[in-house]
Design a protein around this motif. Sequence first.
Motif, PDB file in Angstrom:
ATOM      1  N   LYS A   1      74.076   8.714  39.900  1.00 27.83           N
ATOM      2  CA  LYS A   1      74.116   7.494  40.993  1.00 27.83           C
ATOM      3  C   LYS A   1      73.515   8.029  42.469  1.00 27.83           C
ATOM      4  CE  LYS A   1      77.632   5.037  38.234  1.00 27.83           C
ATOM      5  NZ  LYS A   1      78.801   4.403  38.420  1.00 27.83           N
ATOM      6  N   SER A   2      73.419   6.859  43.136  1.00 32.67           N
ATOM      7  CA  SER A   2      72.721   7.305  44.477  1.00 32.67           C
ATOM      8  C   SER A   2      73.702   8.271  45.302  1.00 32.67           C
ATOM      9  CB  SER A   2      72.559   6.034  45.440  1.00 32.67           C
ATOM     10  OG  SER A   2      71.521   5.351  44.646  1.00 32.67           O
ATOM     11  N   LYS A   3      74.949   8.102  45.419  1.00 30.96           N
ATOM     12  CA  LYS A   3      75.861   8.904  45.967  1.00 30.96           C
ATOM     13  C   LYS A   3      75.700  10.574  45.729  1.00 30.96           C
ATOM     14  CE  LYS A   3      79.116   8.993  49.013  1.00 30.96           C
ATOM     15  NZ  LYS A   3      79.026   8.568  50.452  1.00 30.96           N
TER      16      LYS A   3
ATOM     17  N   MET B   1      60.981   9.318  48.274  1.00 30.87           N
ATOM     18  CA  MET B   1      61.346   8.795  49.509  1.00 30.87           C
ATOM     19  C   MET B   1      62.735   9.288  49.984  1.00 30.87           C
ATOM     20  SD  MET B   1      59.657   5.078  50.207  1.00 30.87           S
ATOM     21  CE  MET B   1      59.768   4.515  48.388  1.00 30.87           C
ATOM     22  N   GLU B   2      63.740   9.258  49.046  1.00 32.67           N
ATOM     23  CA  GLU B   2      65.156   9.413  49.204  1.00 32.67           C
ATOM     24  C   GLU B   2      65.226  11.138  49.780  1.00 32.67           C
ATOM     25  OE1 GLU B   2      67.030   8.327  45.731  1.00 32.67           O
ATOM     26  OE2 GLU B   2      67.582   6.150  46.564  1.00 32.67           O
ATOM     27  N   ALA B   3      64.205  11.694  48.855  1.00 34.18           N
ATOM     28  CA  ALA B   3      64.396  13.070  49.313  1.00 34.18           C
ATOM     29  C   ALA B   3      63.779  13.490  50.749  1.00 34.18           C
ATOM     30  CB  ALA B   3      63.624  14.142  48.215  1.00 34.18           C
ATOM     31  N   GLY B   4      62.523  12.979  50.963  1.00 35.87           N
ATOM     32  CA  GLY B   4      62.083  12.882  52.268  1.00 35.87           C
ATOM     33  C   GLY B   4      62.953  12.612  53.359  1.00 35.87           C
ATOM     34  N   PHE B   5      63.839  11.530  53.232  1.00 37.74           N
ATOM     35  CA  PHE B   5      64.841  11.149  54.261  1.00 37.74           C
ATOM     36  C   PHE B   5      65.808  12.284  54.445  1.00 37.74           C
ATOM     37  CE2 PHE B   5      64.157   6.501  52.826  1.00 37.74           C
ATOM     38  CZ  PHE B   5      63.055   6.211  53.675  1.00 37.74           C
ATOM     39  N   ARG B   6      65.995  13.284  53.746  1.00 32.72           N
ATOM     40  CA  ARG B   6      66.790  14.106  53.693  1.00 32.72           C
ATOM     41  C   ARG B   6      66.206  15.630  53.844  1.00 32.72           C
ATOM     42  NH1 ARG B   6      68.928  10.580  50.286  1.00 32.72           N
ATOM     43  NH2 ARG B   6      71.288   9.578  50.673  1.00 32.72           N
ATOM     44  N   GLY B   7      65.015  15.774  54.516  1.00 30.14           N
ATOM     45  CA  GLY B   7      64.216  16.879  54.797  1.00 30.14           C
ATOM     46  C   GLY B   7      63.619  17.827  53.672  1.00 30.14           C
TER      47      GLY B   7
ATOM     48  N   PHE C   1      73.212  12.063  45.739  1.00 27.61           N
ATOM     49  CA  PHE C   1      72.000  12.526  46.409  1.00 27.61           C
ATOM     50  C   PHE C   1      72.333  12.933  47.591  1.00 27.61           C
ATOM     51  CE2 PHE C   1      70.059  10.420  42.799  1.00 27.61           C
ATOM     52  CZ  PHE C   1      69.416  11.570  42.272  1.00 27.61           C
ATOM     53  N   ASP C   2      73.271  12.442  48.240  1.00 30.69           N
ATOM     54  CA  ASP C   2      73.833  12.586  49.562  1.00 30.69           C
ATOM     55  C   ASP C   2      74.168  14.189  50.019  1.00 30.69           C
ATOM     56  OD1 ASP C   2      73.686  10.003  50.268  1.00 30.69           O
ATOM     57  OD2 ASP C   2      75.859   9.756  50.198  1.00 30.69           O
ATOM     58  N   THR C   3      74.686  14.827  48.838  1.00 24.11           N
ATOM     59  CA  THR C   3      74.791  16.259  49.056  1.00 24.11           C
ATOM     60  C   THR C   3      73.701  17.237  48.186  1.00 24.11           C
ATOM     61  OG1 THR C   3      76.271  16.227  47.100  1.00 24.11           O
ATOM     62  CG2 THR C   3      77.417  15.960  49.229  1.00 24.11           C
ATOM     63  N   PHE C   4      73.219  16.507  47.377  1.00 26.26           N
ATOM     64  CA  PHE C   4      72.020  17.384  46.418  1.00 26.26           C
ATOM     65  C   PHE C   4      70.642  17.802  47.435  1.00 26.26           C
ATOM     66  CE2 PHE C   4      68.346  17.369  43.533  1.00 26.26           C
ATOM     67  CZ  PHE C   4      68.688  18.160  42.726  1.00 26.26           C
ATOM     68  N   TYR C   5      70.297  16.668  47.743  1.00 29.27           N
ATOM     69  CA  TYR C   5      69.072  16.869  48.542  1.00 29.27           C
ATOM     70  C   TYR C   5      68.912  17.776  49.808  1.00 29.27           C
ATOM     71  CZ  TYR C   5      66.455  13.363  45.832  1.00 29.27           C
ATOM     72  OH  TYR C   5      65.527  13.000  44.914  1.00 29.27           O
ATOM     73  N   PRO C   6      70.133  17.619  50.687  1.00 32.29           N
ATOM     74  CA  PRO C   6      70.199  18.804  51.738  1.00 32.29           C
ATOM     75  C   PRO C   6      69.991  20.137  51.485  1.00 32.29           C
ATOM     76  CG  PRO C   6      71.873  17.074  52.261  1.00 32.29           C
ATOM     77  CD  PRO C   6      71.411  16.788  50.702  1.00 32.29           C
ATOM     78  N   ASN C   7      70.342  20.502  50.080  1.00 31.51           N
ATOM     79  CA  ASN C   7      70.363  21.881  49.581  1.00 31.51           C
ATOM     80  C   ASN C   7      68.970  22.110  48.865  1.00 31.51           C
ATOM     81  OD1 ASN C   7      72.908  23.357  49.606  1.00 31.51           O
ATOM     82  ND2 ASN C   7      73.486  21.137  48.830  1.00 31.51           N
ATOM     83  N   MET C   8      68.047  21.021  48.628  1.00 29.51           N
ATOM     84  CA  MET C   8      66.650  21.349  48.223  1.00 29.51           C
ATOM     85  C   MET C   8      65.493  21.587  49.168  1.00 29.51           C
ATOM     86  SD  MET C   8      67.363  20.927  45.091  1.00 29.51           S
ATOM     87  CE  MET C   8      68.896  21.563  44.927  1.00 29.51           C
ATOM     88  N   ASP C   9      64.657  22.327  48.981  1.00 23.76           N
ATOM     89  CA  ASP C   9      63.718  22.572  49.771  1.00 23.76           C
ATOM     90  C   ASP C   9      62.329  21.987  49.214  1.00 23.76           C
ATOM     91  OD1 ASP C   9      65.080  24.959  51.389  1.00 23.76           O
ATOM     92  OD2 ASP C   9      64.994  25.778  49.219  1.00 23.76           O
TER      93      ASP C   9
ATOM     94  N   ARG D   1      68.596   4.483  56.287  1.00 21.16           N
ATOM     95  CA  ARG D   1      69.778   4.899  57.160  1.00 21.16           C
ATOM     96  C   ARG D   1      70.503   5.686  56.655  1.00 21.16           C
ATOM     97  NH1 ARG D   1      70.130  -1.092  57.824  1.00 21.16           N
ATOM     98  NH2 ARG D   1      68.797  -2.028  59.317  1.00 21.16           N
ATOM     99  N   VAL D   2      70.046   6.972  56.003  1.00 25.58           N
ATOM    100  CA  VAL D   2      70.957   7.772  55.383  1.00 25.58           C
ATOM    101  C   VAL D   2      71.638   8.730  56.541  1.00 25.58           C
ATOM    102  CG1 VAL D   2      69.591   7.936  53.332  1.00 25.58           C
ATOM    103  CG2 VAL D   2      69.119   9.371  55.009  1.00 25.58           C
ATOM    104  N   ASP D   3      72.889   9.180  56.239  1.00 25.15           N
ATOM    105  CA  ASP D   3      73.779   9.855  57.041  1.00 25.15           C
ATOM    106  C   ASP D   3      73.299  11.318  57.051  1.00 25.15           C
ATOM    107  OD1 ASP D   3      75.671  11.001  58.620  1.00 25.15           O
ATOM    108  OD2 ASP D   3      77.243  10.737  57.412  1.00 25.15           O
ATOM    109  N   PHE D   4      72.094  11.792  57.634  1.00 26.46           N
ATOM    110  CA  PHE D   4      71.319  12.970  57.548  1.00 26.46           C
ATOM    111  C   PHE D   4      71.012  13.254  58.754  1.00 26.46           C
ATOM    112  CE2 PHE D   4      67.889  15.820  57.027  1.00 26.46           C
ATOM    113  CZ  PHE D   4      68.368  16.726  56.330  1.00 26.46           C
ATOM    114  N   ILE D   5      71.159  14.543  59.422  1.00 24.81           N
ATOM    115  CA  ILE D   5      70.811  15.260  60.701  1.00 24.81           C
ATOM    116  C   ILE D   5      70.178  16.400  60.196  1.00 24.81           C
ATOM    117  CG2 ILE D   5      71.156  15.816  62.894  1.00 24.81           C
ATOM    118  CD1 ILE D   5      73.282  13.574  62.989  1.00 24.81           C
ATOM    119  N   PHE D   6      69.010  16.802  60.537  1.00 28.38           N
ATOM    120  CA  PHE D   6      68.349  17.731  60.000  1.00 28.38           C
ATOM    121  C   PHE D   6      68.919  19.298  60.563  1.00 28.38           C
ATOM    122  CE2 PHE D   6      65.459  21.147  59.440  1.00 28.38           C
ATOM    123  CZ  PHE D   6      64.446  20.749  58.289  1.00 28.38           C
ATOM    124  N   ASP D   7      69.118  19.295  61.866  1.00 32.82           N
ATOM    125  CA  ASP D   7      69.895  20.684  62.438  1.00 32.82           C
ATOM    126  C   ASP D   7      71.266  20.655  61.703  1.00 32.82           C
ATOM    127  OD1 ASP D   7      67.497  21.018  63.846  1.00 32.82           O
ATOM    128  OD2 ASP D   7      67.999  20.019  65.379  1.00 32.82           O
TER     129      ASP D   7
END
Length: 363
Positions: free
Chosen positions: A128-130, A165-171, A132-140, A46-52
Motif C-alpha cells: 500500500k502507499s504508506k 513519480m512517487e519515487a521521484g518525489f522522494r529523491g 513507500f514513505d520509508t521505502f523510497y528514501p533508502n532507494m537510489d 505533497r509527500v512528507d520528504f525533505i531531501f537533506d
Amino acid sequence: MRKVVHSPLCRRIITTQTITSEYLVDKTDCDPSKIEFIYGGVFNSRVDFIFDRDKKLYGRDKETIDICFVAHRYSDDFTQKGYDQFVEIARALATDERFRFHVVGDYTPQDIPLGQAEALITFYGAQKSKFFDTFYPNMDIILSPNHPAGAGRGAFDGFPTGSCMEAGFRGVVNFITDPLALNAAFYDGEDIMIINRDVEQTIARIRALVADPGRLYTLARANELAFRRVFDIDRQLKSRTGVIVDELLRDECLVVRPSALMSSLDTAEVVAARMAADHARQTIEQLTSLLNESNRYGEERHDNLFREYEKLSLFYESWSKNNPSQTEINHPRKKSLTLRSAFLSFTSRILRRLLRILSRDLK
C-alpha cells in the motif's frame, strides 16, 4: 469516440499524453483547437520528504547502492513492465558487492531465473502507499524499462509511470524508457535518465553514474525538484479547473434536447388508447374534486343554519322567562296561541325555505 468528439456538447478535451492528442486528431478527425494538452497526472505531490533530512546516502547513511523495480503485474508477459530487463541487469551487476535490488509488486523469485542476483534481491510483494514513505528514501535508482508491445492493442503506460513519480518525489533517480516519445518536460542526464531496451547500454550508464556518488545525488535532487515542479498537484488541478471555468463562462446558445423517438411498439391504436385512458383519469380527478367541494359547501351551509336556529331558540327561552305574561297571543283560528308555538311555526317555515335553497344549490 468519433461521435463524442464531434458532438456539439463536447466542447473541450483534456489530454495528458502527447499520444492521446495525436490519436484524437489522426483517428477521429477531432478539431485540434478542442484539445487542451496538460502534461502529467494528478498525483499527491505533497509527500512528507525533505531531501537533506530524509534521503539516505551511500557512503554516509548506508553501505549499499539500492536499485528498485516497482510495478503491478498484469500478465505473464514480463517485457510489458520490463521485469525481464531488470533481472538481466541485476544478474550483470551482482558481481559488484555494493549493489542491492528490490522488487515491489506481485512478482516472485520463481518467475525468471535470478542467477547470481538471487541472494541480492528482496521481494516485498504488493504494498500500500504508506509503505513507500520509508521505502523510497533508502532507494537510489528506480528502474522502469517498460515496453508497450505486450500490453495489447492501443494500451500503453504513461510517462513517467505512477510508481516512478512517487519515487521521484522522494529523491530516487528515474531510469526509464520512453518508447513512444511521451516525454514533454524532462532532460536526459540532467533531471532524469532515459534508457532503452539495450541492456548493455543501461548497465554502462548505471555504472558510470554510481562511480561518482556526488553526481548520483545531484541528479537525484534534480529529479525530485523537476517532478515536484511539473507534477505539483496544485498546478495540475489549476490547469484543469481553468479549462472548465473558461467553458462555463463562455456564451453559448441554449441547447435543447429533442423529443424522444416513439418506440416501434407504440402503434396508433396503443397511443390512442393511452390518450383515452389519460383523459378518463383526468375527468375522474376533476369530478372527484367537484364532489368534495360540494360536500364541503353543503356541510358548511347546514352547520351555519343549525347555529342560527340555536341562537333563535336560546333567545326565545331567555325572553319567555323574562316576559311570562306575554307568552300568549291572539290567533284568527284559535283564541289563544302561545308565543312559543308561534315562534316554532315561524322558524319552521324559515327552515323549510332555507332547506329548499340549500337543495337547489347542491344540485
